[in-house]
Design an enzyme around this catalytic site. Structure first.
Site, PDB file in Angstrom:
ATOM      1  N   ASN A   8       4.530  18.317  -1.237  1.00 21.73           N
ATOM      2  CA  ASN A   8       3.275  17.605  -1.478  1.00 21.73           C
ATOM      3  C   ASN A   8       3.130  17.406  -2.988  1.00 21.73           C
ATOM      4  O   ASN A   8       2.849  18.349  -3.720  1.00 21.73           O
ATOM      5  CB  ASN A   8       2.117  18.454  -0.910  1.00 21.73           C
ATOM      6  CG  ASN A   8       0.754  17.860  -1.209  1.00 21.73           C
ATOM      7  OD1 ASN A   8       0.646  16.747  -1.722  1.00 21.73           O
ATOM      8  ND2 ASN A   8      -0.297  18.622  -0.908  1.00 21.73           N
ATOM      9  N   TRP A   9       3.329  16.170  -3.427  1.00 23.26           N
ATOM     10  CA  TRP A   9       3.315  15.898  -4.874  1.00 23.26           C
ATOM     11  C   TRP A   9       1.901  15.789  -5.435  1.00 23.26           C
ATOM     12  O   TRP A   9       1.704  15.648  -6.637  1.00 23.26           O
ATOM     13  CB  TRP A   9       4.098  14.609  -5.175  1.00 23.26           C
ATOM     14  CG  TRP A   9       5.562  14.691  -4.827  1.00 23.26           C
ATOM     15  CD1 TRP A   9       6.247  15.795  -4.374  1.00 23.26           C
ATOM     16  CD2 TRP A   9       6.533  13.631  -4.901  1.00 23.26           C
ATOM     17  NE1 TRP A   9       7.567  15.480  -4.161  1.00 23.26           N
ATOM     18  CE2 TRP A   9       7.776  14.160  -4.479  1.00 23.26           C
ATOM     19  CE3 TRP A   9       6.474  12.290  -5.285  1.00 23.26           C
ATOM     20  CZ2 TRP A   9       8.949  13.381  -4.423  1.00 23.26           C
ATOM     21  CZ3 TRP A   9       7.643  11.516  -5.234  1.00 23.26           C
ATOM     22  CH2 TRP A   9       8.858  12.064  -4.814  1.00 23.26           C
ATOM     23  N   LYS A  10       0.913  15.781  -4.576  1.00 20.60           N
ATOM     24  CA  LYS A  10      -0.499  15.690  -4.988  1.00 20.60           C
ATOM     25  C   LYS A  10      -0.713  14.498  -5.939  1.00 20.60           C
ATOM     26  O   LYS A  10      -0.002  13.511  -5.815  1.00 20.60           O
ATOM     27  CB  LYS A  10      -0.960  17.023  -5.582  1.00 20.60           C
ATOM     28  CG  LYS A  10      -0.661  18.189  -4.614  1.00 20.60           C
ATOM     29  CD  LYS A  10      -1.328  19.480  -4.972  1.00 20.60           C
ATOM     30  CE  LYS A  10      -0.972  20.533  -3.926  1.00 20.60           C
ATOM     31  NZ  LYS A  10      -1.584  21.828  -4.174  1.00 20.60           N
ATOM     32  N   HIS A  95      -5.855  19.003   4.159  1.00 17.78           N
ATOM     33  CA  HIS A  95      -5.375  19.909   3.105  1.00 17.78           C
ATOM     34  C   HIS A  95      -6.576  20.623   2.479  1.00 17.78           C
ATOM     35  O   HIS A  95      -7.666  20.040   2.379  1.00 17.78           O
ATOM     36  CB  HIS A  95      -4.619  19.107   2.042  1.00 17.78           C
ATOM     37  CG  HIS A  95      -3.957  19.982   1.027  1.00 17.78           C
ATOM     38  ND1 HIS A  95      -4.639  20.479  -0.047  1.00 17.78           N
ATOM     39  CD2 HIS A  95      -2.710  20.480   0.971  1.00 17.78           C
ATOM     40  CE1 HIS A  95      -3.801  21.246  -0.757  1.00 17.78           C
ATOM     41  NE2 HIS A  95      -2.631  21.258  -0.155  1.00 17.78           N
ATOM     42  N   GLU A 167      -2.020  27.463   5.380  1.00 13.04           N
ATOM     43  CA  GLU A 167      -2.052  27.654   3.937  1.00 13.04           C
ATOM     44  C   GLU A 167      -3.304  28.444   3.574  1.00 13.04           C
ATOM     45  O   GLU A 167      -4.401  27.869   3.507  1.00 13.04           O
ATOM     46  CB  GLU A 167      -2.103  26.300   3.223  1.00 13.04           C
ATOM     47  CG  GLU A 167      -0.901  25.429   3.480  1.00 13.04           C
ATOM     48  CD  GLU A 167      -0.712  24.390   2.381  1.00 13.04           C
ATOM     49  OE1 GLU A 167       0.328  24.440   1.719  1.00 13.04           O
ATOM     50  OE2 GLU A 167      -1.608  23.571   2.163  1.00 13.04           O
ATOM     51  N   SER A 216       1.905  28.597  -2.909  1.00 15.81           N
ATOM     52  CA  SER A 216       2.748  29.192  -3.959  1.00 15.81           C
ATOM     53  C   SER A 216       4.172  29.483  -3.497  1.00 15.81           C
ATOM     54  O   SER A 216       4.779  30.467  -3.919  1.00 15.81           O
ATOM     55  CB  SER A 216       2.104  30.472  -4.511  1.00 15.81           C
ATOM     56  OG  SER A 216       0.864  30.191  -5.112  1.00 15.81           O
ATOM     57  N   GLY A 238       3.434  22.784  -6.055  1.00 23.39           N
ATOM     58  CA  GLY A 238       4.004  22.855  -7.407  1.00 23.39           C
ATOM     59  C   GLY A 238       5.527  22.810  -7.457  1.00 23.39           C
ATOM     60  O   GLY A 238       6.110  22.027  -8.221  1.00 23.39           O
TER      61      GLY A 238
HETATM   62  P1  PGA Z   1       1.376  25.165  -4.018  1.00 24.95           P
HETATM   63  O1  PGA Z   1       0.618  24.086  -3.132  1.00 24.95           O
HETATM   64  O2  PGA Z   1       2.771  25.294  -3.448  1.00 24.95           O
HETATM   65  O3  PGA Z   1       1.397  24.567  -5.405  1.00 24.95           O
HETATM   66  O4  PGA Z   1       0.616  26.422  -3.929  1.00 24.95           O
HETATM   67  C1  PGA Z   1       0.738  24.109  -1.745  1.00 24.95           C
HETATM   68  C2  PGA Z   1      -0.129  23.060  -1.149  1.00 24.95           C
HETATM   69  O5  PGA Z   1      -1.189  22.777  -1.734  1.00 24.95           O
HETATM   70  O6  PGA Z   1       0.186  22.490  -0.097  1.00 24.95           O
END
Ligand code: PGA
Length: 258
Positions: A8-10, A95, A167, A216, A238
């Site tokens: 997920n590149w956000k 999400h 999550e 994470s 990330g």
């Molecule tokens: P993260 O994000 O790996 O940076 O904690 C996970 C997500 O938001 O799906």
């Protein structure tokens, strides 16, 4: 069942940067049986990347990060999942950043799940408790509630198209005091998701719904999550924005399923 590695590149990378980054991934990631690698870039990059993947006959698939639950209409600034048809195979729904920053409710999540199914897109439904909910012993209620409500607008025969991503909100990087969860802190919730699905809809349905873990995840801890019983893949934020850790995670997934 396939194992999923979803990045997920956000709200990161321009269209040009997304395209170059995907090119790198395409070179480094060799397809493997029973492994599905998916990336979720910004909506603005989806069409370009879709053409790029098609041109190169790549096995990498695209997911939307968000969409509106109506197919069309007067919803300025929104994108419908029907407009994304032919471009994406998956769509992330609910999400925690949508829920907690943009106020997305369980009602909107279930409407979006229904919209995705209606348009033949597989929803990746995110569920997870906040730090406060965990501290006050509400985790099981929150998870059951989010899970069952998200599936309440679709027919049982469509459940096989659904993917659940657990999550824990407190484990997602970028949060106030976020930290990676130890597998034994989250295994009970993974189990709860499976038993809730089995008790409510039957074992056969439960066995066909992949449950991913996210929060994470990085190249060092990916193996520990992927080998947890009941985990069928990872949702990565990330660490999906750098080719080396993301490709390392894909390699770990290949080893785990080999
Ligand atoms: P993260 O994000 O790996 O940076 O904690 C996970 C997500 O938001 O799906």
């Amino acid at each position: 069942m396939k194992t999923f590695v979803v990045g997920n590149w956000k709200m990161n990378l321009t269209v040009g940067e997304s395209s170059l980054f995907l090119q790198k991934l395409q070179k480094k990631i060799k397809p493997a049986k029973n492994l599905e690698v998916v990336v979720a870039p910004s909506a603005i990059a989806l069409q370009t990347l879709s053409l790029q993947l098609e041109r190169n006959k790549s096995k990498i698939k695209l997911a939307a990060q968000n969409f509106h639950y109506r197919d069309y209409g007067a919803f300025t600034g929104e994108i419908s999942v029907s407009q994304l048809h032919g471009i994406i195979k998956y769509a992330i729904v609910g999400h925690s950043e949508r829920r907690h920053i943009f106020g997305e409710t369980n009602r909107e999540v279930k409407m979006k799940v229904a919209a995705a199914i209606r348009n033949n897109i597989r929803p990746i439904i995110c569920i997870g408790e906040t730090e406060g909910e965990r501290a006050s012993g509400e985790t099981a209620d929150v998870i059951r509630d989010q899970l069952l409500s998200s599936l309440s607008e679709i027919d049982v025969e469509d459940f096989k198209k659904v993917i659940i991503a657990y999550e824990p909100v407190w484990a997602i990087s970028g949060g106030k005091s976020s930290r990676a969860a130890a597998p034994d802190e989250v295994i009970d919730v993974i189990r709860l998701i499976h038993t809730t699905l089995a008790d409510t809809y039957g074992k056969e349905i439960e066995e066909n719904i992949p449950v991913l873990y996210g929060g994470s995840v990085n190249a060092d801890n990916a193996g520990a999550y992927l080998t947890m019983k009941g985990v069928n893949g990872l949702l990565i934020g990330g660490a999906s924005l750098m080719s080396e850790p993301f490709c390392d995670i894909v390699e770990t997934a290949k080893r785990v399923i080999a």
